[in-house]
Write an enzyme that holds these catalytic residues in place. Structure first.
Site, mmCIF file in Angstrom:
data_model
loop_
_atom_site.group_PDB
_atom_site.id
_atom_site.type_symbol
_atom_site.label_atom_id
_atom_site.label_comp_id
_atom_site.label_asym_id
_atom_site.label_seq_id
_atom_site.Cartn_x
_atom_site.Cartn_y
_atom_site.Cartn_z
ATOM 1 N N LYS A 42 12.127 19.755 37.567
ATOM 2 C CA LYS A 42 12.201 19.409 36.422
ATOM 3 C C LYS A 42 11.713 20.001 35.039
ATOM 4 O O LYS A 42 10.718 20.468 35.596
ATOM 5 C CB LYS A 42 12.362 17.852 36.132
ATOM 6 C CG LYS A 42 11.279 17.145 36.399
ATOM 7 C CD LYS A 42 10.978 15.730 37.151
ATOM 8 C CE LYS A 42 9.744 15.088 36.624
ATOM 9 N NZ LYS A 42 9.066 13.553 37.416
ATOM 10 N N TYR A 278 -7.821 28.489 9.761
ATOM 11 C CA TYR A 278 -7.244 27.655 8.793
ATOM 12 C C TYR A 278 -8.324 26.845 8.874
ATOM 13 O O TYR A 278 -8.748 25.998 9.936
ATOM 14 C CB TYR A 278 -6.067 27.087 9.132
ATOM 15 C CG TYR A 278 -4.559 27.340 9.129
ATOM 16 C CD1 TYR A 278 -4.666 28.571 7.596
ATOM 17 C CD2 TYR A 278 -3.984 27.727 10.684
ATOM 18 C CE1 TYR A 278 -3.183 29.013 7.507
ATOM 19 C CE2 TYR A 278 -2.877 28.747 10.195
ATOM 20 C CZ TYR A 278 -2.754 29.171 9.291
ATOM 21 O OH TYR A 278 -1.688 30.021 8.398
HETATM 22 C C1 LIG Z 1 8.804 13.552 38.681
HETATM 23 C C2 LIG Z 1 8.666 12.963 39.192
HETATM 24 C C3 LIG Z 1 8.448 12.535 40.925
HETATM 25 C C4 LIG Z 1 7.626 14.144 41.222
HETATM 26 O O1 LIG Z 1 6.395 13.747 40.825
HETATM 27 P P1 LIG Z 1 4.740 14.658 41.515
HETATM 28 O O2 LIG Z 1 3.898 13.462 40.799
HETATM 29 O O3 LIG Z 1 4.896 15.509 40.560
HETATM 30 O O4 LIG Z 1 5.279 14.549 42.748
HETATM 31 C C5 LIG Z 1 9.023 12.134 41.825
HETATM 32 N N1 LIG Z 1 9.307 11.270 41.625
HETATM 33 C C6 LIG Z 1 10.242 11.297 40.847
HETATM 34 C C7 LIG Z 1 11.526 9.813 40.175
HETATM 35 C C8 LIG Z 1 9.670 11.996 39.802
HETATM 36 O O5 LIG Z 1 10.377 11.539 37.860
#
Ligand SMILES: *Cc1c(COP(=O)(O)O)cnc(C)c1O
Length: 386
Positions: A42, A278
Site C-alpha cells: 500500500k 525564506y
Molecule cells: C499496513 C498494514 C500492515 C503492515 O504493517 P507493517 O507494520 O508495515 O508491517 C499489516 N496489516 C494491516 C491491516 C495494515 O494496514
C-alpha cells in the site's frame, strides 16, 4: 559508479531489488515453516514504487500482495500481476462493481460491503473470497470478536467464500511490554474458533504485521502481513530492543532498500552574517559555500528538517541550512572540497562509509520512518538497482 539511467534526472529513488529479496528470504527463515507471506505494498509500496516492488515480490514468490484501495488493485491488474491481492481498506459499492475480481480478497468489516461483494459475485458468476476482520482491541476497522461468526455466516449465506479471518495489533511497535498484544491474540483465537464452527475451516488466518512477524512465532497462524520490514526497516526502536533483549545481536539483519539522490544545482558563496533562504532563519558565522539542491517538501523532504538535517556529498556530511522550500533546499559544503554542479547528493542511503537512514530523518522531523517513506512523492523517478 555513475549509472546512465540517472543522466536525465535531477532527483531520484534507487530501489535495491537485492535488499528486497534479502528481506523476503529473512522472513522465510524466521517464520514457522509453511507460513505464507503477504507483502504489503500500500501507499505506493511505502514510497518505494508499487510497480517496482510488486515485480520483485512476485518473482520472489510471495503468496499475496496487500493494498489499501481499489485504485491500487487496478494498477496491479494493469501490470498483469499474477498473485492474489488483498484489499485492506474501505471500498465503495461502485468500486467493488468496477474493480473486484475473484482473485481479489477483501477484508470484510461491513454489511454494506458484504452486499456489494455478493452482487458483484453474482454478476461474475463467482464466489468472491472475503476475510472476516476482527477488532480485537485496536478499535479501528473490524467487528467485535463476538460478532465475527455472525458476519461470517452472513457472508457465507450471501454466496461469498469465507477464505480468511484476520486481526491487527494496536500496540507492538510502541512498547516492549507485549501484554496487550497477548490479550488481542486470546480474543482472536476465540473469534477464529467461533467462525470455523459456523462456516467450517478457513484457508487463511492472519494477524501479524512486521513487528509481530519479527517477535511472535505464536502470531504466525497461516500467513503474516509484512510491510515496513520488507523494505528493510525495524518498525520502531522498541521492536528492535525487544528483539535484542530476547535474541542478542544475531539473527535479523534487515537491509534498507531505498536510496534517495539529488544533483547539486548550484554552488555559491554566502558571506558571514548573510541570511540563507525564506524567513532569513539561518545566518552563517563564517564565509560559507552552499550547494542548492533541487528537492523540497513537495518531493517529500519534510519542511520540519529546515536546518535540522544533513545530506552526504563526496562521502561527507553537509548540514541543511535555512528553510526547506517547496522544491529546493540548501546545504553547507564549506568543508567538502570540490563540490560542483551536477554532483550527486544522498538524502537517504549510503555514500562511501557514511549512511543517512529514514529513521534519522524521522527523528529530526518528529515523526516515524513509515511517514518519511510513504510520503515520498509519487512523481519521483524510481529505478530498481541490484
Ligand atoms: C499496513 C498494514 C500492515 C503492515 O504493517 P507493517 O507494520 O508495515 O508491517 C499489516 N496489516 C494491516 C491491516 C495494515 O494496514
Amino acid at each position: 559508479m555513475e549509472d546512465l539511467r540517472f543522466n536525465g534526472l535531477t532527483n531520484w529513488l534507487e530501489v535495491s531489488g537485492g535488499a528486497l529479496e534479502h528481506n523476503i528470504a529473512l522472513f522465510r527463515r524466521l517464520l514457522n515453516p509453511g507460513t505464507a507471506l503477504l507483502a504489503v505494498v500500500k501507499a505506493n509500496a511505502y514510497g518505494h514504487g508499487l510497480e517496482q516492488v510488486a515485480g520483485v515480490c512476485v518473482s520472489s514468490g510471495v503468496e499475496m500482495l496487500g493494498v489499501h484501495t481499489a485504485g491500487e488493485v487496478v494498477a496491479l491488474r494493469r501490470m498483469g500481476v499474477g498473485v492474489p491481492i488483498m484489499v485492506m481498506g474501505y471500498l465503495t459499492p461502485q468500486q467493488i462493481a468496477d474493480a473486484i475480481d475473484p482473485e481479489v480478497h477483501v477484508l470484510l468489516s461491513s454489511y454494506q460491503v458484504l452486499e456489494a461483494l455478493a452482487a458483484r459475485g453474482r454478476a461474475l458468476g463467482a464466489s468472491l473470497p472475503v476475510h472476516v476482520k476482527v477488532d480485537t482491541g485496536t478499535h479501528r476497522q473490524g467487528v467485535d470478536p463476538g460478532e465475527a461468526a455472525k458476519l461470517a455466516a452472513a457472508a457465507h449465506g450471501a454466496g461469498l467464500t469465507v477464505a480468511g479471518v484476520a486481526t491487527h495489533f494496536a500496540n507492538i511497535e510502541d512498547t516492549t511490554d507485549h501484554s496487550y498484544a497477548y490479550l488481542q491474540l486470546e480474543r482472536f483465537r476465540g473469534a477464529v474458533t467461533a467462525v470455523q464452527e459456523q462456516v467450517g475451516r478457513v484457508r487463511w488466518v492472519h494477524a501479524a504485521c512486521s513487528a509481530a512477524a519479527l517477535l511472535f512465532r505464536e502470531a504466525d497462524f497461516g500467513m503474516v502481513r509484512v510491510g515496513i520490514s520488507l523494505y528493510g526497516h525495524w518498525p520502531s526502536k522498541e521492536t528492535h530492543l525487544s528483539w535484542l533483549l530476547e535474541h542478542g545481536r544475531d539473527g535479523v539483519k534487515l537491509e534498507p532498500a531505498l536510496s534517495w539522490r539529488a544533483r547539486v544545482g548550484q554552488v555559491k558563496k554566502v558571506e558571514a552574517g548573510a541570511p540563507i533562504g525564506y524567513g532569513l532563519t539561518y545566518r552563517p558565522t563564517r564565509t560559507t559555500l552552499i550547494a542548492v539542491l533541487p528537492v523540497g517538501y513537495a518531493e517529500g523532504y519534510p519542511r520540519a528538517l529546515s536546518s535540522r538535517s544533513r545530506v552526504l556529498l563526496r562521502g561527507r556530511a553537509a548540514p541543511v541550512v535555512g528553510r526547506v522550500c517547496m522544491n529546493i533546499f540548501m546545504v553547507d559544503v564549506t568543508d567538502i572540497p570540490d563540490v560542483r554542479d551536477g554532483d550527486v547528493a544522498t538524502l537517504i542511503g549510503a555514500d562511501g562509509d557514511e549512511r543517512i537512514t529514514a529513521e534519522e530523518l524521522a527523528e529530526n522531523a518528529g515523526t516515524i520512518n513509515y511517514e518519511i517513506l510513504s510520503r515520498l512523492s509519487p512523481t519521483l523517478s524510481r529505478v530498481v538497482v541490484k
